[in-house]
Scaffold this motif. Structure first.
Motif, PDB file in Angstrom:
ATOM      1  N   THR A 161      31.248  69.596 145.486  1.00  0.00           N
ATOM      2  CA  THR A 161      30.884  68.805 146.660  1.00  0.00           C
ATOM      3  C   THR A 161      29.777  69.536 147.413  1.00  0.00           C
ATOM      4  O   THR A 161      29.810  70.766 147.540  1.00  0.00           O
ATOM      5  CB  THR A 161      32.108  68.598 147.569  1.00  0.00           C
ATOM      6  OG1 THR A 161      33.124  67.911 146.821  1.00  0.00           O
ATOM      7  CG2 THR A 161      31.758  67.782 148.804  1.00  0.00           C
ATOM      8  N   GLY A 162      28.792  68.783 147.898  1.00  0.00           N
ATOM      9  CA  GLY A 162      27.648  69.413 148.542  1.00  0.00           C
ATOM     10  C   GLY A 162      27.315  68.819 149.892  1.00  0.00           C
ATOM     11  O   GLY A 162      27.969  67.900 150.382  1.00  0.00           O
ATOM     12  N   GLN A 163      26.264  69.365 150.475  1.00  0.00           N
ATOM     13  CA  GLN A 163      25.754  68.827 151.731  1.00  0.00           C
ATOM     14  C   GLN A 163      25.168  67.433 151.505  1.00  0.00           C
ATOM     15  O   GLN A 163      24.767  67.090 150.399  1.00  0.00           O
ATOM     16  CB  GLN A 163      24.663  69.752 152.277  1.00  0.00           C
ATOM     17  CG  GLN A 163      25.134  71.145 152.661  1.00  0.00           C
ATOM     18  CD  GLN A 163      23.962  72.074 152.896  1.00  0.00           C
ATOM     19  OE1 GLN A 163      23.103  72.235 152.030  1.00  0.00           O
ATOM     20  NE2 GLN A 163      23.907  72.691 154.068  1.00  0.00           N
ATOM     21  N   ARG A 164      25.106  66.659 152.562  1.00  0.00           N
ATOM     22  CA  ARG A 164      24.577  65.299 152.472  1.00  0.00           C
ATOM     23  C   ARG A 164      23.175  65.310 151.857  1.00  0.00           C
ATOM     24  O   ARG A 164      22.323  66.139 152.217  1.00  0.00           O
ATOM     25  CB  ARG A 164      24.543  64.675 153.876  1.00  0.00           C
ATOM     26  CG  ARG A 164      23.976  63.271 153.928  1.00  0.00           C
ATOM     27  CD  ARG A 164      24.316  62.597 155.245  1.00  0.00           C
ATOM     28  NE  ARG A 164      23.453  61.460 155.506  1.00  0.00           N
ATOM     29  CZ  ARG A 164      23.571  60.274 154.910  1.00  0.00           C
ATOM     30  NH1 ARG A 164      24.516  60.083 154.015  1.00  0.00           N
ATOM     31  NH2 ARG A 164      22.746  59.287 155.215  1.00  0.00           N
ATOM     32  N   LEU A 165      22.971  64.413 150.898  1.00  0.00           N
ATOM     33  CA  LEU A 165      21.708  64.213 150.195  1.00  0.00           C
ATOM     34  C   LEU A 165      21.301  65.409 149.335  1.00  0.00           C
ATOM     35  O   LEU A 165      20.141  65.506 148.931  1.00  0.00           O
ATOM     36  CB  LEU A 165      20.569  63.857 151.173  1.00  0.00           C
ATOM     37  CG  LEU A 165      20.759  62.563 151.970  1.00  0.00           C
ATOM     38  CD1 LEU A 165      19.602  62.358 152.937  1.00  0.00           C
ATOM     39  CD2 LEU A 165      20.917  61.361 151.053  1.00  0.00           C
ATOM     40  N   ARG A 166      22.265  66.279 148.990  1.00  0.00           N
ATOM     41  CA  ARG A 166      21.956  67.387 148.079  1.00  0.00           C
ATOM     42  C   ARG A 166      22.643  67.181 146.733  1.00  0.00           C
ATOM     43  O   ARG A 166      23.250  68.082 146.163  1.00  0.00           O
ATOM     44  CB  ARG A 166      22.341  68.729 148.700  1.00  0.00           C
ATOM     45  CG  ARG A 166      21.519  69.143 149.899  1.00  0.00           C
ATOM     46  CD  ARG A 166      19.997  68.986 149.743  1.00  0.00           C
ATOM     47  NE  ARG A 166      19.391  69.650 148.610  1.00  0.00           N
ATOM     48  CZ  ARG A 166      18.712  70.799 148.675  1.00  0.00           C
ATOM     49  NH1 ARG A 166      18.563  71.406 149.848  1.00  0.00           N
ATOM     50  NH2 ARG A 166      18.154  71.320 147.592  1.00  0.00           N
ATOM     51  N   GLU A 167      22.506  65.956 146.210  1.00  0.00           N
ATOM     52  CA  GLU A 167      22.980  65.682 144.856  1.00  0.00           C
ATOM     53  C   GLU A 167      22.322  66.611 143.844  1.00  0.00           C
ATOM     54  O   GLU A 167      22.918  66.947 142.813  1.00  0.00           O
ATOM     55  CB  GLU A 167      22.695  64.223 144.478  1.00  0.00           C
ATOM     56  CG  GLU A 167      23.543  63.191 145.182  1.00  0.00           C
ATOM     57  CD  GLU A 167      22.993  62.783 146.529  1.00  0.00           C
ATOM     58  OE1 GLU A 167      23.560  61.856 147.130  1.00  0.00           O
ATOM     59  OE2 GLU A 167      21.994  63.381 146.999  1.00  0.00           O
ATOM     60  N   ASP A 168      21.082  67.017 144.137  1.00  0.00           N
ATOM     61  CA  ASP A 168      20.385  67.908 143.212  1.00  0.00           C
ATOM     62  C   ASP A 168      21.141  69.222 143.031  1.00  0.00           C
ATOM     63  O   ASP A 168      21.313  69.708 141.906  1.00  0.00           O
ATOM     64  CB  ASP A 168      18.955  68.156 143.685  1.00  0.00           C
ATOM     65  CG  ASP A 168      18.861  68.734 145.094  1.00  0.00           C
ATOM     66  OD1 ASP A 168      19.770  68.484 145.915  1.00  0.00           O
ATOM     67  OD2 ASP A 168      17.865  69.429 145.373  1.00  0.00           O
ATOM     68  N   LEU A 169      21.654  69.783 144.124  1.00  0.00           N
ATOM     69  CA  LEU A 169      22.409  71.032 144.035  1.00  0.00           C
ATOM     70  C   LEU A 169      23.741  70.825 143.315  1.00  0.00           C
ATOM     71  O   LEU A 169      24.160  71.670 142.511  1.00  0.00           O
ATOM     72  CB  LEU A 169      22.658  71.605 145.432  1.00  0.00           C
ATOM     73  CG  LEU A 169      21.435  72.052 146.229  1.00  0.00           C
ATOM     74  CD1 LEU A 169      21.876  72.627 147.568  1.00  0.00           C
ATOM     75  CD2 LEU A 169      20.608  73.071 145.460  1.00  0.00           C
ATOM     76  N   CYS A 170      24.416  69.707 143.603  1.00  0.00           N
ATOM     77  CA  CYS A 170      25.694  69.413 142.939  1.00  0.00           C
ATOM     78  C   CYS A 170      25.507  69.322 141.426  1.00  0.00           C
ATOM     79  O   CYS A 170      26.292  69.894 140.650  1.00  0.00           O
ATOM     80  CB  CYS A 170      26.280  68.104 143.460  1.00  0.00           C
ATOM     81  SG  CYS A 170      26.762  68.111 145.200  1.00  0.00           S
ATOM     82  N   LEU A 171      24.483  68.607 140.991  1.00  0.00           N
ATOM     83  CA  LEU A 171      24.277  68.385 139.564  1.00  0.00           C
ATOM     84  C   LEU A 171      23.767  69.646 138.863  1.00  0.00           C
ATOM     85  O   LEU A 171      24.099  69.897 137.700  1.00  0.00           O
ATOM     86  CB  LEU A 171      23.326  67.213 139.350  1.00  0.00           C
ATOM     87  CG  LEU A 171      23.911  65.850 139.747  1.00  0.00           C
ATOM     88  CD1 LEU A 171      22.835  64.765 139.722  1.00  0.00           C
ATOM     89  CD2 LEU A 171      25.069  65.468 138.833  1.00  0.00           C
ATOM     90  N   GLU A 172      22.961  70.456 139.554  1.00  0.00           N
ATOM     91  CA  GLU A 172      22.533  71.725 138.968  1.00  0.00           C
ATOM     92  C   GLU A 172      23.732  72.629 138.696  1.00  0.00           C
ATOM     93  O   GLU A 172      23.818  73.258 137.629  1.00  0.00           O
ATOM     94  CB  GLU A 172      21.543  72.421 139.898  1.00  0.00           C
ATOM     95  CG  GLU A 172      20.150  71.810 139.906  1.00  0.00           C
ATOM     96  CD  GLU A 172      19.278  72.397 141.001  1.00  0.00           C
ATOM     97  OE1 GLU A 172      19.699  73.390 141.647  1.00  0.00           O
ATOM     98  OE2 GLU A 172      18.166  71.867 141.225  1.00  0.00           O
ATOM     99  N   ALA A 173      24.650  72.692 139.652  1.00  0.00           N
ATOM    100  CA  ALA A 173      25.840  73.519 139.459  1.00  0.00           C
ATOM    101  C   ALA A 173      26.725  72.940 138.362  1.00  0.00           C
ATOM    102  O   ALA A 173      27.289  73.680 137.538  1.00  0.00           O
ATOM    103  CB  ALA A 173      26.610  73.633 140.777  1.00  0.00           C
ATOM    104  N   ALA A 174      26.869  71.617 138.343  1.00  0.00           N
ATOM    105  CA  ALA A 174      27.671  70.973 137.293  1.00  0.00           C
ATOM    106  C   ALA A 174      27.080  71.268 135.920  1.00  0.00           C
ATOM    107  O   ALA A 174      27.810  71.535 134.955  1.00  0.00           O
ATOM    108  CB  ALA A 174      27.743  69.469 137.531  1.00  0.00           C
TER     109      ALA A 174
END
Length: 291
Positions: A261-274
């Motif tokens: 789970t990440g900060q709002r509008l930081r899907e990029d960080l979530c997917l990089e970690a995934a």
């Protein structure tokens, strides 16, 4: 998006509220408050790269959803390594040790990828769960007569059992207080995530159950409500949250997904970690996708 993904051993992302337009018609075109605040659309796929591609296709403002937005997918760069809070055993109920072990294994994978990892719990975690439950029950109770003809016997049984023990909101003042509580929880999480932009947790705190377990008895509904609690804060607060398979139970072969789970509008960080977890732990799907 995340619950079917973890149960099937695939990846998905729940986008931030507004990132992907939501223009459904069920039960009505004019959406309930809970739907306006929390309902999102998003992609599921076998690999994280395909989830990212699907999100890039789907995202963006659309006139049929007045709250949808256009925003860049890539957020601003962060100074230094990304810090990740790890929550192997979330508050509010039990966690299967096998699930917690997979979360810790995923945390080690992130450490290997250069992330700074520490076990920590966001503030007001239990409050977030309680606030979400009261909002869902209070809002959907007002349209249950419209929903019921579209629902099967099992779905109605689960809904009624799920609502057991959650008092309906009494009046408009209660609604106002609930929204004020949500705002306070959001502020507390935003402050926490300013230092730790990502949160790693289970998706479900137990292994996937047999078909019908959740609707067969009140005890099954209660157990489901408890085990799904890690997905709830992102729902309440409109945060992005990615699910990625991180292992399988040796005894049963059932998949175990973890949640980022990440900060709002930081899907990029979530997917990089995934993707970092996927690259190091592999993709052990329950079925052979070729056959």
């Amino acid at each position: 998006l995340r619950i079917p993904a973890t149960a099937c051993g695939i990846a998905s992302i729940r986008p931030s509220a507004g990132r992907v337009p939501d223009a459904g018609f069920v039960p009505a075109e004019d959406r309930l408050l809970a739907v306006q605040l929390m309902n999102v659309q998003g992609p599921m796929a076998r690999r994280v790269a395909d989830v990212r591609l699907g999100l890039l296709v789907l995202m963006g403002a659309h006139p049929r959803d007045p709250w949808s937005i256009d925003a860049p997918f890539e957020g601003p760069g962060l100074a230094g390594p990304v810090r990740v809070a790890v929550l192997p055993e979330p508050p509010g109920g039990g966690t299967d040790p096998k699930v917690a072990a997979v979360v810790r294994r995923a945390a080690h994978a992130l450490t290997d990828a250069g992330y700074v990892v520490e076990e920590a719990c966001p503030p007001r975690y239990d409050d977030a769960i309680g606030c979400w439950r009261r909002l869902i029950v209070g809002d959907f109770g007002s349209v249950l007569n419209l929903l019921s003809p579209m629902m099967g016997t099992d779905a109605l049984a689960f809904l009624n059992n799920f609502n057991e023990g959650i008092p309906p909101l009494a009046d408009t003042a209660s609604w106002s207080q609930l929204m004020a509580e949500r705002d306070g929880i959001a502020r507390a999480w935003s402050t926490f995530m300013a230092d730790r932009p990502l949160l790693l947790s289970p998706t479900w705190t137990q292994l996937p159950f047999e078909h019908g377990f959740d609707s067969a008895t009140p005890a099954g509904a209660a157990a489901t409500k408890e085990m799904m609690r890690p997905v709830v804060p992102a729902n309440l607060l409109g945060l992005p949250s990615a699910c990625v398979p991180a292992g399988r139970d040796e005894a049963t072969g059932l998949p175990i997904g973890v949640l980022i789970t990440g900060q709002r509008l930081r899907e990029d960080l979530c997917l990089e970690a995934a993707e970092a977890i996927e690259a190091r732990l592999g993709v052990a799907t329950p079925i052979d996708p070729v056959r």
